[in-house]
Design an enzyme around this catalytic site. Structure first.
Site, PDB file in Angstrom:
ATOM      1  N   HIS A 141       0.817  -1.214   0.000  1.00  0.00           N
ATOM      2  CA  HIS A 141       0.000   0.000   0.000  1.00  0.00           C
ATOM      3  C   HIS A 141       0.855   1.271   0.000  1.00  0.00           C
ATOM      4  CE1 HIS A 141       0.479  -0.185   4.485  1.00  0.00           C
ATOM      5  NE2 HIS A 141       0.472   1.124   4.357  1.00  0.00           N
ATOM      6  N   ASP A 171       0.321  -7.598   1.462  1.00  0.00           N
ATOM      7  CA  ASP A 171       0.724  -6.199   1.635  1.00  0.00           C
ATOM      8  C   ASP A 171       2.241  -6.054   1.663  1.00  0.00           C
ATOM      9  OD1 ASP A 171       0.249  -3.475   1.831  1.00  0.00           O
ATOM     10  OD2 ASP A 171       0.225  -3.499   4.024  1.00  0.00           O
ATOM     11  N   SER A 255       4.672   2.382   8.070  1.00  0.00           N
ATOM     12  CA  SER A 255       4.399   1.213   7.232  1.00  0.00           C
ATOM     13  C   SER A 255       5.599   0.878   6.352  1.00  0.00           C
ATOM     14  CB  SER A 255       3.178   1.465   6.342  1.00  0.00           C
ATOM     15  OG  SER A 255       2.004   1.514   7.105  1.00  0.00           O
TER      16      SER A 255
END
Length: 414
Positions: A141, A171, A255
């Site tokens: 993402h 992911d 992230s």
């Protein structure tokens, strides 16, 4: 009479003066003692008073950790050099944590001019250098939808990066930069034997590059958590992601960053943060032992090769009891499974004879209760080319067939 009165009052004044003198002497003695106690350290340090025991016997020395005792003098500052395991682990990996910048093209509504802008910033971890390239793992993402990707180095310099592969389901994504820009490489550890309560260190870029390479420390809250993921937006979970839960602060921008153990080994790739009003944020990371085979395939193939049945399904739980009986004709005892809504033409299920409205209850004799169970079984226990037994209900009768799994077509890939 007057004489006697004068004598009376004179004696009274003398008694009062005697009491006053006694009180003054008592207070003076207390004040003097306090002054001596306060000045005692000064007298000792200056040598006016010698407290060394007579007879030449010195007090025993005290040592800590077999080091030479240090004499501490009043008024001097003491500097302590602390090299903790957390500091060592951080210094080992911090140079390998970089910023990942997602650059997308946007067109101005009024001027119709298109220009490249930063759509988002995340983190990444340099984990390998070879053949002139430095390989960086991050989250899917973080780079999703990017026209270009740049890597922000520790010194603030930005260099172009190439996306080698990405996988929506886990992911994860892998990008690369020129090897000369990578000063350090992180070491992947083992996440299979983590214990709740052991230290966890998160490094990343919370809230963007302004706070690059920030370090937060906590513990492994749980080494095995499962988070449901809805991939198609229908409100039903399509996949269960296995994650490490930690209370080390993980904020937007973290992230793709590293979650470390106390030895400075990467045990997870930071992936998500759930925060609710009035509740402490819960940080999650993809276990590195599960990420490794995905990363290898992304480097080798640019994608993850997964087995494919060729069906579209819905969970039996979402079907009304009336439809289970009247349409699917299921026995009342059947409450779990998946209903085949559509069969892809010439796919493995089609070629094996499965049909619309068949209700799958087992794969290789293992119960399948939901679409998430189906994917988990296929992607974790089977490979492309494997044969698989399918147990299903059709018109109220339990049947079974065998099919051969193929690779997920690119148009069906997530």
């Amino acid at each position: 009479m007057d004489f006697n009165d004068e004598d009376f009052y004179s004696q009274k004044r003398r008694r009062k003066n005697d009491r006053s003198n006694l009180l003054t002497a008592f207070v003076s003695a207390i004040i003097g003692g306090l002054i001596v106690l306060m000045l005692m350290p000064t007298f000792v340090n200056s040598g006016i008073i010698d407290l060394t025991p007579k007879g030449g016997v010195n007090p025993p020395s005290q040592t800590i950790n077999n080091q030479t005792p240090t004499n501490v003098t009043s008024g001097k500052q003491i500097q302590v050099d602390v090299n903790s395991a957390i500091v060592d682990a951080t210094e080992k990996v911090k140079p390998a944590v970089v910023g990942v910048v997602n650059i997308q093209k946007q067109t101005n509504f009024w001027t119709n001019i298109t220009k490249s802008v930063e759509a988002g910033v995340g983190s990444g971890v340099v984990f390998d250098k070879r053949s002139g390239k430095a390989y960086i793992v991050t989250n899917n993402h973080v780079i999703e939808g990017a026209n270009n990707v740049e890597v922000a180095l520790a010194d603030g310099k930005r260099v172009p990066a190439k996306v080698l592969g990405a996988d929506e389901l886990t992911d994860l994504a892998v990008i690369s930069i020129d090897e000369k820009y990578a000063d350090a490489v992180a070491t992947f550890g083992d996440s299979t034997n983590l214990k709740a309560g052991e230290p966890a260190i998160a490094i990343g870029n919370p809230l963007g590059l302004k706070f690059s390479q920030s370090v937060t420390v906590g513990v492994v809250s749980s080494p095995n958590r499962t988070i449901d993921k809805d991939l198609d937006g229908d409100g039903q979970p399509d996949w269960e992601t296995d994650v490490i839960q930690t209370d080390a602060a993980i904020n937007p921008g973290n992230s793709g960053g590293a979650l470390l153990n106390i030895n400075g080994d990467v045990i997870g790739i930071n992936s998500a943060k759930i925060a609710e009003s009035g509740v402490e944020g819960l940080g999650f990371a993809i276990p590195i032992s599960e990420a490794k085979p995905i990363i290898d395939q992304l480097i080798q193939y640019g994608k993850v090769k997964r087995p494919y049945m060729g069906i579209t399904q819905i969970d039996l739980h979402s079907v009304s009891q009336a439809d289970r009986v009247n349409v699917l004709k299921l026995p009342e005892s059947v409450n779990d499974g998946i209903v085949i809504y559509d069969v892809s033409r010439f796919g493995p299920a089609y070629l094996a004879g499965l049909k619309r409205l068949d209700v799958i209850v087992k794969l290789d004799d293992q119960p399948i209760n939901s679409s998430s169970d189906l994917r988990k079984f296929l992607y974790k226990q089977k490979k492309v080319g494997d044969k698989m037994k399918v147990s299903f209900y059709r018109d109220g009768n339990l049947q079974s067939i065998e099919l051969t799994l193929t690779e997920v077509p690119d148009q069906n890939r997530r």
